[in-house]
Design a protein around this motif. Structure first.
Motif, PDB file in Angstrom:
ATOM      1  N   LYS A  38      20.967 -48.306   6.829  1.00 43.29           N
ATOM      2  CA  LYS A  38      22.220 -48.164   7.559  1.00 43.29           C
ATOM      3  C   LYS A  38      23.228 -47.404   6.713  1.00 43.29           C
ATOM      4  O   LYS A  38      23.532 -47.790   5.584  1.00 43.29           O
ATOM      5  CB  LYS A  38      22.794 -49.523   7.946  1.00 43.29           C
ATOM      6  N   ASP A  97      28.403 -40.008   4.988  1.00 39.29           N
ATOM      7  CA  ASP A  97      27.623 -41.226   5.186  1.00 39.29           C
ATOM      8  C   ASP A  97      27.212 -41.819   3.843  1.00 39.29           C
ATOM      9  O   ASP A  97      26.617 -41.127   2.996  1.00 39.29           O
ATOM     10  CB  ASP A  97      26.374 -40.932   6.023  1.00 39.29           C
ATOM     11  N   GLY A 120      37.421 -46.587   9.165  1.00 45.72           N
ATOM     12  CA  GLY A 120      36.093 -46.108   9.480  1.00 45.72           C
ATOM     13  C   GLY A 120      35.462 -46.872  10.633  1.00 45.72           C
ATOM     14  O   GLY A 120      36.143 -47.364  11.534  1.00 45.72           O
ATOM     15  N   LYS A 121      34.145 -46.999  10.571  1.00 45.77           N
ATOM     16  CA  LYS A 121      33.395 -47.669  11.636  1.00 45.77           C
ATOM     17  C   LYS A 121      32.841 -49.014  11.180  1.00 45.77           C
ATOM     18  O   LYS A 121      31.915 -49.550  11.789  1.00 45.77           O
ATOM     19  CB  LYS A 121      32.250 -46.759  12.109  1.00 45.77           C
ATOM     20  N   TYR A 122      33.408 -49.554  10.116  1.00 40.83           N
ATOM     21  CA  TYR A 122      32.909 -50.827   9.605  1.00 40.83           C
ATOM     22  C   TYR A 122      33.368 -51.994  10.473  1.00 40.83           C
ATOM     23  O   TYR A 122      34.473 -51.993  11.014  1.00 40.83           O
ATOM     24  CB  TYR A 122      33.406 -51.056   8.173  1.00 40.83           C
ATOM     25  N   ASP A 123      32.517 -52.984  10.568  1.00 35.36           N
ATOM     26  CA  ASP A 123      32.911 -54.242  11.199  1.00 35.36           C
ATOM     27  C   ASP A 123      33.892 -54.926  10.252  1.00 35.36           C
ATOM     28  O   ASP A 123      33.519 -55.289   9.122  1.00 35.36           O
ATOM     29  CB  ASP A 123      31.672 -55.116  11.402  1.00 35.36           C
ATOM     30  N   GLU A 165      32.102 -42.969   5.000  1.00 37.57           N
ATOM     31  CA  GLU A 165      33.030 -43.554   4.023  1.00 37.57           C
ATOM     32  C   GLU A 165      33.998 -42.461   3.599  1.00 37.57           C
ATOM     33  O   GLU A 165      33.601 -41.324   3.385  1.00 37.57           O
ATOM     34  CB  GLU A 165      32.248 -44.089   2.820  1.00 37.57           C
ATOM     35  N   LEU A 180      27.162 -45.369   7.070  1.00 38.19           N
ATOM     36  CA  LEU A 180      28.346 -45.126   7.883  1.00 38.19           C
ATOM     37  C   LEU A 180      29.288 -44.199   7.122  1.00 38.19           C
ATOM     38  O   LEU A 180      29.256 -44.151   5.878  1.00 38.19           O
ATOM     39  CB  LEU A 180      29.058 -46.445   8.215  1.00 38.19           C
TER      40      LEU A 180
END
Length: 615
Positions: free
Chosen positions: A272, A291, A175-178, A276, A274
């Motif tokens: 926030k 999201d 995904g877009k997770y740090d 999932e 993102l």
């Protein structure tokens, strides 16, 4: 009196032959999950993976893979827990109503968790990247924690009495997770964490979150139990585990479970979200990417010599089905006390749990009169659909216990026969439209949206159900329908053409199928007709029928009927009820294994390999 750590449980299961140790290297990317699925299906032992590719921590699965093993793990406490549940005591009430303590058996005192100053859970600190990376299905969006114990407290009323310990999947890669400090936190509707999150948003605060992995097996079971809102799972775990749950006091933040194998601490980032997912889930399909809240991870800890437990979900039955059976055993007898008039309920695992609920109730409104139409059953149905996680039921079939005292909700084929012998489709179908639905069920066309239907039947049998095809039955093959098969008495499965919507969003073929018949036609000998993509597969087993019918249909959109009508806003039909259980364009794909992974796993069953004689 119960295991205090996961290591204690693992050592005991290994010593008693209820767990096997796998020393050959196994990949947590798809391979480990494929092994788990096969061993569970075979009724096999728990699994200890000593050599995990790409990770220095051992992993275990299938701990709860059989009811016999569950009863063994909790052999000292299950009877005590059942008794405590039967007393109807909510430990959260003890401080408010001390007189309740007089009813509490001596062993119930251990339910109260205890604060401690230190514990092994925080002995070592690592990074997110060092955690095991389990991926279960080919299209999963990343690696997941599949047995997370997610701990939160009410921001307005902190403390154990207003805490929640839930099992909400956690995505740790992809995904877009740090990858250094963010994970996805997927929680479905009607979950305790949602109440705490809503309160934090209202108070304009961060919601502190701790995620525990491992620890006493009792903590895992407590996290999946559908406890009443406001009742802490820590109390439940204390009774089931046979000891007070130790929680490390923190100068800032939430307490940490002292015996956890791994701990993630942090908070849900305000506002926030993102994407999932996707994730192969327990309905047998992928839940798609949506999201969901993001947890900002501040610390990752582990105890000395930790073990990473995991499970794998998919089309039932899987290991989580055993949790469902345990819940039925413990909580089932309490339902009649909670909803007077209800005698039994059963969320059918083969149908994905929430899609199909069977219930038996009482008809006492007019005991002086013959039972001719549902009365009290409809009141009871509304109560069920407003009660806890039963509110997520999509199809609710409810019968009157007075009509057959021997009727069981667990004999699904016999229960359906009972309903179909008595149901009057002109009167006994009751819809709830434009309502909430299980987060994992996409048949309503959007996330958390769908419809429900109550089918209530009472009285003497109205018809004799056919068990074979009648030669007079005609199938409109020119419309693409074919291969009719009798699934159960009174249930006909028909293969239809691929689903296709017109400009109004409706499938013309299903309407033409229903219009092809009149109420006097022989096909109406079958009160229920289910249109599917593959009638041979659907009619092959009862589980196939239940899974196909109830996971691929939305009541409001997919229930049709021969000579259907609307009278005073009530829908009914004079002939057979028709359920369109074909796959729709918005449905997520079913779960399919990677053939190469399957070959690798099957090779482990060869002579001399660790799974020989097990799968």
């Amino acid at each position: 009196m119960g295991y205090r750590t996961l290591r204690q449980c693992v050592n005991d299961l290994l010593a008693t032959g209820q767990m096997i140790r796998i020393d050959v290297p196994v990949d947590p990317d798809l391979e480990m999950a494929a092994i788990q699925r096969r061993v569970f299906k075979a009724g096999g032992p728990a699994l200890y993976f000593a050599s995990v590719r790409g990770c220095r921590f051992p992993m275990v699965s299938n701990l709860f893979g059989t009811m016999d093993r569950i009863r063994y793990i909790f052999r000292d406490t299950l009877d005590h827990l059942a008794k405590l549940i039967s007393l109807g005591i909510d430990p959260a009430d003890w401080l408010r109503r001390p007189r309740l303590l007089m009813k509490l058996p001596w062993w119930g005192w251990r339910a109260w968790p205890k604060l401690v100053r230190r514990g092994p859970a925080t002995a070592h600190e690592i990074s997110l990247r060092q955690l095991p990376k389990l991926r279960s299905w080919p299209n999963d969006g990343g690696a997941y924690i599949t047995l997370p114990l997610v701990y939160t407290e009410d921001p307005a009323r902190p403390g154990f009495a207003h805490s929640n310990l839930g099992m909400y999947r956690v995505q740790i890669t992809g995904g877009k997770y740090d990858p250094e400090c963010e994970v996805g936190l997927h929680y479905q509707i009607h979950r305790g964490i949602g109440v705490h999150h809503a309160k934090a948003i209202e108070m304009k605060q961060k919601l502190r979150v701790n995620v525990f992995v491992g620890g006493a097996p009792a903590m895992t079971v407590a996290a999946v139990m559908p406890l009443p809102e406001g009742m802490s799972e820590l109390f439940f775990a204390g009774v089931l585990g046979g000891h007070r749950i130790p929680m490390i006091r923190q100068p800032e933040g939430l307490p940490i479970y002292a015996e956890a194998d791994f701990v993630l601490t942090g908070y849900i980032e305000p506002k926030k979200l993102l994407p999932e997912g996707p994730f192969g889930d327990h309905l047998g399909y992928y839940s798609l990417a949506h999201d969901f809240p993001v947890m900002r991870v501040e610390h990752v800890y582990h105890r000395p010599q930790p073990i990473w437990p995991f499970t794998v979900v998919g089309r039932p039955p899987q290991e989580d089905s055993m949790f469902g059976k345990l819940i039925h055993e413990l909580v089932g007898p309490v339902i009649p006390k909670t909803i007077p008039g209800i005698r039994a309920v059963h969320a059918v695992d083969a149908a994905g749990v929430h899609p199909l609920l069977l219930a038996i109730g009482s008809e006492r409104y007019t005991p002086y009169d013959e039972r001719k139409r549902p009365q009290e059953l409809l009141t009871l149905a509304n109560a069920l659909l407003g009660h806890g996680q039963l509110s997520l039921a999509k199809y609710l079939f409810i019968a009157a216990g007075e009509d057959n005292p021997e009727l069981s909700v667990y004999e699904v084929d016999d229960f359906l026969r009972h309903i179909l012998e008595r149901v009057d489709w002109r009167r006994d179908v009751h819809f709830q439209t434009c309502t909430t639905a299980d987060t994992l069920d996409y048949t309503g066309g959007a996330l958390n949206q769908g419809s429900k239907v109550v089918i209530a039947a009472v009285g003497k049998p109205r018809r004799t159900l056919p068990v074979a095809l009648d030669s007079r039955i005609r199938i409109p093959e020119d419309l693409g329908f074919s291969d009719p098969r009798v699934m159960l008495p009174g249930i006909l499965v028909v293969q239809g053409p691929p689903f296709s919507r017109n400009e109004q969003g409706e499938d013309e073929n299903i309407k033409k199928f229903c219009a092809f018949y009149k109420r006097q036609d022989a096909i109406n000998l079958f009160p229920l007709i289910v249109v599917v993509d593959d009638s041979e597969f659907t009619a092959r087993t009862l589980d196939n029928f239940l899974w196909t019918t109830f996971t691929r249909s939305d009541p409001a959109g997919d229930i049709h009927g021969i000579e259907e009508f609307i009278h005073k806003k009530h829908w009914g039909c004079h002939g057979s009820l028709v359920i369109d259980a074909r796959a729709k364009p918005e449905h997520p794909p079913p779960l399919v294994e990677d053939p190469e992974i399957v070959r690798r796993v099957e090779a482990l069953a060869a002579p001399g390999q660790p799974l020989h004689g097990i799968i």
